[in-house]
Design a protein around this motif. Structure first.
Motif, PDB file in Angstrom:
ATOM      1  N   ARG A   1      10.124  14.701 128.210  1.00 43.93           N
ATOM      2  CA  ARG A   1       9.975  13.729 126.636  1.00 43.93           C
ATOM      3  C   ARG A   1      11.284  14.135 125.881  1.00 43.93           C
ATOM      4  O   ARG A   1      11.022  14.940 125.988  1.00 43.93           O
ATOM      5  CB  ARG A   1       8.437  14.352 126.539  1.00 43.93           C
TER       6      ARG A   1
ATOM      7  N   GLU B   1      11.765  17.673 125.875  1.00 43.71           N
ATOM      8  CA  GLU B   1      11.018  18.641 126.686  1.00 43.71           C
ATOM      9  C   GLU B   1      10.742  18.590 127.912  1.00 43.71           C
ATOM     10  O   GLU B   1      10.731  18.030 128.168  1.00 43.71           O
ATOM     11  CB  GLU B   1       9.731  19.157 125.785  1.00 43.71           C
ATOM     12  N   GLU B   2      11.459  19.722 128.986  1.00 39.58           N
ATOM     13  CA  GLU B   2      11.169  18.936 130.114  1.00 39.58           C
ATOM     14  C   GLU B   2      10.127  19.203 131.041  1.00 39.58           C
ATOM     15  O   GLU B   2       9.534  19.995 130.307  1.00 39.58           O
ATOM     16  CB  GLU B   2      12.550  20.400 130.756  1.00 39.58           C
ATOM     17  N   ASP B   3       9.244  18.007 131.547  1.00 36.59           N
ATOM     18  CA  ASP B   3       8.101  18.708 132.103  1.00 36.59           C
ATOM     19  C   ASP B   3       8.337  17.731 133.801  1.00 36.59           C
ATOM     20  O   ASP B   3       8.923  17.160 133.627  1.00 36.59           O
ATOM     21  CB  ASP B   3       7.106  18.150 131.025  1.00 36.59           C
TER      22      ASP B   3
END
Length: 247
Positions: free
Chosen positions: A118, A112-114
């Motif tokens: 993550r 999960e790109e942020d």
């Protein structure tokens, strides 16, 4: 990463007592090529090793380790703290920190790109989390290494027999006489240019099974700025070895 023709050593163990009363194990080994007794720290195995040139010098090596107890304790304390592959831990992936996140399920792990990426790892039970994380990291390493090995193999006109990605403690990669290239899965934790350097290094061994000038010329042909990757590993390798080695 290195070609090592030394004979297998004979293991043993002793203990030393540090100034604060702690007892620290020291591995004793015999290396016929050694010229004298010595003590060193193995950052990958996180242990002290005393080397003797022959069996009759093992007692001397143990005594030498005792005399170096303060230095041994200090160097061991300087090793990076181990990082477990557990939910909530932070580990680098291709040089970028990722938080490890557990999710109940059976789907493949995904990112999960942020602002802080993550690595989400589904598993039917949290007890399986670490093995699933390790499987994902090995698969990622294998994908990147197959790509970079293929590129360098074409450049040097060679063809490896097989590529293996596994747990390696004493080296980052190796090349067998029958053309099998083995790599540490932890290379996927480093920036891509580091993995690329190791791929070039082992592919060059398919032509030169040594570290001669001819060998380094081959590495340079594959990757003209290879020193950057080599230096990065020298400076940061112990941090990579600490991942998956919680203490």
């Amino acid at each position: 990463m290195r070609f090592d023709s030394r004979q297998k050593v004979e293991p043993g163990q002793t203990e030393i007592e540090t100034i604060d009363g702690r007892r620290v194990p020291v591995k004793l080994i015999v290396n016929p090529r050694a010229r004298h007794v010595s003590v060193r720290i193995d950052p990958a195995r996180r242990e002290a090793i005393a080397t003797a040139p022959s069996k009759r010098h093992l007692k001397h090596a143990a005594q030498f380790a005792t005399e170096r107890a303060g230095w041994i304790a200090q160097e061991l304390s300087r090793l990076p703290r181990g990082v477990s592959l557990a939910p909530g831990s932070f580990v680098p992936l291709r040089g970028i920190e990722h938080e490890l996140v557990y999710k109940h399920g059976r789907k493949p792990a995904f990112i999960e790109e942020d602002l802080l990426p993550r690595l989400v790892v589904p598993a039917p039970d949290v007890a399986l989390f670490e093995s699933r994380v390790l499987r994902f990291l090995k698969d990622q390493a294998r994908t990147d290494l197959i790509d970079r090995v293929a590129t360098h193999a074409i450049a040097l006109g060679v063809r490896p027999e097989r590529i293996q990605v596994k747990e390696l403690r004493s080296r980052w990669g190796s090349c067998s006489v029958d053309g099998v290239l083995s790599f540490s899965w932890r290379l996927i934790l480093a920036p891509p240019f580091v993995l690329d350097y190791l791929a070039a290094h082992e592919v060059a061994h398919l032509r030169e099974m040594n570290h001669s000038r001819r060998f380094w010329a081959l590495v340079n042909k594959c990757m003209p700025d290879y020193e950057t990757g080599r230096d990065w590993l020298h400076e940061n390798g112990s941090k990579l070895h600490a991942i998956g080695m919680a203490r």
